[in-house]
Design a protein around this motif. Structure first.
Motif, PDB file in Angstrom:
ATOM      1  N   ARG A  60       1.145  -9.561   8.429  1.00 23.69           N
ATOM      2  CA  ARG A  60       2.327  -9.734   7.115  1.00 23.69           C
ATOM      3  C   ARG A  60       1.280 -10.500   5.807  1.00 23.69           C
ATOM      4  NH1 ARG A  60       6.344  -8.704  10.113  1.00 23.69           N
ATOM      5  NH2 ARG A  60       7.601  -8.754   8.001  1.00 23.69           N
ATOM      6  N   ASP A 112      10.349  -8.177  -8.784  1.00 23.64           N
ATOM      7  CA  ASP A 112      11.407  -7.942  -7.913  1.00 23.64           C
ATOM      8  C   ASP A 112      10.712  -7.003  -6.563  1.00 23.64           C
ATOM      9  OD1 ASP A 112      14.369  -6.756  -6.647  1.00 23.64           O
ATOM     10  OD2 ASP A 112      13.211  -4.988  -7.168  1.00 23.64           O
ATOM     11  N   GLY A 115       8.277  -8.364  -3.958  1.00 22.20           N
ATOM     12  CA  GLY A 115       8.746  -8.400  -2.516  1.00 22.20           C
ATOM     13  C   GLY A 115       8.728  -7.225  -1.683  1.00 22.20           C
ATOM     14  N   HIS A 116       8.230  -6.144  -1.780  1.00 20.85           N
ATOM     15  CA  HIS A 116       7.821  -5.314  -1.347  1.00 20.85           C
ATOM     16  C   HIS A 116       6.414  -5.714  -0.133  1.00 20.85           C
ATOM     17  CE1 HIS A 116       9.455  -1.585  -2.705  1.00 20.85           C
ATOM     18  NE2 HIS A 116      10.421  -2.685  -3.652  1.00 20.85           N
ATOM     19  N   GLY A 117       5.745  -6.684  -0.748  1.00 18.82           N
ATOM     20  CA  GLY A 117       5.023  -7.298  -0.208  1.00 18.82           C
ATOM     21  C   GLY A 117       3.067  -7.296   0.143  1.00 18.82           C
ATOM     22  N   TYR A 118       2.961  -6.529  -1.366  1.00 20.40           N
ATOM     23  CA  TYR A 118       1.652  -6.434  -1.570  1.00 20.40           C
ATOM     24  C   TYR A 118       1.019  -7.125  -2.381  1.00 20.40           C
ATOM     25  CZ  TYR A 118       4.143  -5.049  -6.071  1.00 20.40           C
ATOM     26  OH  TYR A 118       4.398  -4.840  -7.456  1.00 20.40           O
ATOM     27  N   ALA A 140      12.764 -16.481  -5.600  1.00 18.27           N
ATOM     28  CA  ALA A 140      11.966 -15.153  -4.610  1.00 18.27           C
ATOM     29  C   ALA A 140      11.350 -15.680  -3.482  1.00 18.27           C
ATOM     30  CB  ALA A 140      10.196 -15.920  -6.262  1.00 18.27           C
ATOM     31  N   THR A 141      10.929 -14.762  -2.957  1.00 21.21           N
ATOM     32  CA  THR A 141      10.531 -14.917  -1.251  1.00 21.21           C
ATOM     33  C   THR A 141       8.874 -15.250  -1.020  1.00 21.21           C
ATOM     34  OG1 THR A 141      10.316 -12.556  -1.148  1.00 21.21           O
ATOM     35  CG2 THR A 141      12.371 -13.184  -0.861  1.00 21.21           C
ATOM     36  N   TYR A 142       8.409 -15.065  -2.395  1.00 23.98           N
ATOM     37  CA  TYR A 142       6.652 -15.525  -1.888  1.00 23.98           C
ATOM     38  C   TYR A 142       6.465 -16.326  -3.156  1.00 23.98           C
ATOM     39  CZ  TYR A 142       7.727 -12.597  -6.046  1.00 23.98           C
ATOM     40  OH  TYR A 142       8.127 -11.637  -6.910  1.00 23.98           O
ATOM     41  N   PRO A 143       5.353 -17.123  -3.020  1.00 24.90           N
ATOM     42  CA  PRO A 143       5.299 -18.769  -3.782  1.00 24.90           C
ATOM     43  C   PRO A 143       5.211 -18.048  -5.092  1.00 24.90           C
ATOM     44  CG  PRO A 143       3.452 -18.234  -1.908  1.00 24.90           C
ATOM     45  CD  PRO A 143       4.708 -17.048  -1.755  1.00 24.90           C
TER      46      PRO A 143
END
Lengths: 342, 342
Positions: A60, A112, A115-118, A140-143
């Motif tokens: 991840r 947005d 958020g796919h994680g790339y 946001a789910t990431y910093p």
DNA sequence: AGGCCTTCTGTAATCGATTACGGAATCGAT
DNA sequence: ATCGATTCCGTAATCGATTACAGAAGGCCT
């Protein structure tokens, strides 16, 4: 151009060990010297290259940072980008850049899609801070690290320029040089830098006892040469100041051009100071005194804050302010000496 | 900040269908209206966002392009980058940028690491084309487009500037303006642009019957202002030309500064022309005539070649040359008219 | 009614790595 | 020689999507 790259399984077979051992060796986990040797040889012989997707899926992590600015061509952002890219590379991350064109919906779409994680984190330098943007940042789910100012209730690391301090520095410098009727060719007041500089200008004009004449203030439609020329023309049609502060270097340079066309000498008749201290400041005639707001340092700091947060997501929210630095050149000098100031 | 993002399985359960259906709907494959509706609703309700790694692992696409240049801060590269980023975004790709610092081993390391699959293709603008680099390019497992020149036996798409044409254009222009002793303040001859411009200069001096005096040629240690000043000083210590061609805008501007310091008027005593036509050319005094080599267009073309090749890996190798365009400003004008030329 | 075709759908395999877990081997101490 | 503690190693599960394949359902024809 062939596509069948060797996998960890193939390396394992070739080395006569298990896939687990291959992975362990390649990731520096403990293994016997023989195993290590066999795996390394096999990997080298097959030209093995781990698949970034498979790895990322499991751990991840993308080892990528994203940078979102309004325009990757703007010298200020370029400097930030350069600093961020440097810092990221040193710490083993790659950098994704994207231009939002300053459009809020493009920015939201980017937020947005990250958020796919790339990307593992984002450095964002928004032109305008709107409620919708703040909402998105909160969710946001990431910093994220913001270059600019965010309200204190939004718990996001940020690094900001000290526009107000920069304006003060410029005005004090002009005041010291004997200027009293200082004009301000600003950019749009509905942008973050535009409004901050505007307020600081008001305040310092009062504090220093400069001429508060309203007609000394004009607002260009954008931070560009063309808009700057229009604004400067409008200014000169009304009144002739003894100094001009530009909202950025382009506006200051445009003003210098217009002043020259009106046969006003720089700095004898009108002194000029710019902001951002871009490369442009050194090549004009006369060279342009400019207050740098530390784009490079802001970029570097933002990258560090982001990388540090990736390492420790629980750390306290950081707010850093980068101090301005004025480089005095010819355009503002009436007999004094050139040099730097803090 | 929570990490348990919904997966395709969860969406499937929530919608009361299978994972296959979810995937199909989300990818626009045929499905019944009811299924489609249910899936879309479930995905929206859960805030589902497909995982880029899982998808990439399966479809072997990252939707990312990489750009490698010597220095992301160089205005020429900035322009290319802007064009490439634009083009990529339109076609659904993201852009990774990295600075190689012009170092060959960093470039090779990058080429190698792209093999991990995190980018589908690369746009490379090498400063020097060395055998080791060509070998690496030949062995690359992903499409590469080179901005610059590669030997014809290397089957790689490339887009090149027409440096020679640009130099010719500049010299013809100076010749038309009555200049005969034209100096050349070039950058390092061991770089791709440096050597091409050098050769073109020689050739056109002869073709136009300009003064072939060797002492009119100097080589700066780098394409920078500081090195340009040194080179210009060296030139003036030897001889005074009636015109100067700069290897790029920075070298031309440095020369203008040195000329002014020697009380030579531009363009009356010495005409000056730069190359690259960067933003800087418009802000100097006098404004600088400069030959643009189409950085933006080269970037855009490179991006298109790359994207087209991704769609059809078998297509014929493309070689595109972008034509120069000269913008005539004050620094070279002795009475004629300003404007553009092709 | 029966057979064939078309359209949808679900099960399960797959992509290529990392890693939890348990078993085998080795070593030292008693 | 036995036991326990260490080390190393291999098997198999796992990450989260896409997709090959086959089965189910429905429509149409004779």
């Amino acid at each position: 151009m062939t596509t069948d790259r060797p996998t960890v399984a193939r390396v394992a077979r070739h080395a006569g060990v298990s896939v687990a051992s291959v992975s362990r060796v390649l990731n520096g986990l403990p293994a016997s010297p023989e195993t290590r040797e066999a795996v390394e040889r096999a990997a080298a012989e097959l030209g093995y290259r781990p698949n970034a997707f498979a790895r990322g899926l499991k751990v991840r992590r993308s080892q990528q940072l994203a940078l979102a600015v309004a325009d990757v061509g703007n010298p200020v952002y370029v400097e930030m980008m350069r600093a961020i890219e440097d810092e990221a590379r040193i710490r083993g991350y790659r950098l994704l850049v994207s231009s939002t064109g300053g459009r809020i919906d493009d920015t939201l779409a980017l937020l947005d899609s990250l958020g796919h994680g790339y990307a593992d984190g984002l450095v964002l330098s928004p032109v305008r801070v709107e409620p919708a943007l703040l909402d998105a940042l909160r969710g946001a789910t990431y910093p994220v690290v913001v270059i600019g100012t965010v309200p204190t209730d939004v718990r996001i690391d940020n690094v900001r320029a000290n526009s107000a301090g920069g304006v003060r520095m410029a005005l004090e410098h002009l005041h010291d040089n004997g200027c009293r009727r200082v004009a301000f060719v600003n950019g749009p007041a509905d942008t973050v830098p535009g409004s901050a500089r505007r307020r600081a200008f008001e305040r310092n004009v009062r504090a220093l006892g400069l001429d508060p004449d309203e007609s000394l203030r004009v607002e260009a439609g954008d931070f560009t040469l063309a808009e700057g020329r229009k604004a400067a023309e409008a200014l000169l049609a009304r009144t002739v100041p003894d100094a001009v502060l530009g909202g950025n270097d382009l506006l200051a340079i445009a003003t210098m051009q217009v002043l020259s066309e009106h046969d006003l000498r720089i700095p004898e008749d009108v002194a000029v100071v710019g902001m951002d201290d871009t490369e442009l400041a050194g090549v004009t005639t006369p060279t342009l005194t400019s207050v740098g707001l530390g784009a490079l340092e802001r970029g570097r700091t933002a990258a560090r804050l982001l990388l540090d947060r990736l390492e420790d997501p629980e750390r306290e929210v950081q707010r850093v302010t980068v101090q301005p630095r004025m480089t005095v050149r010819r355009s503002s000098l009436r007999g004094a000496t050139a040099g730097e100031a803090r």
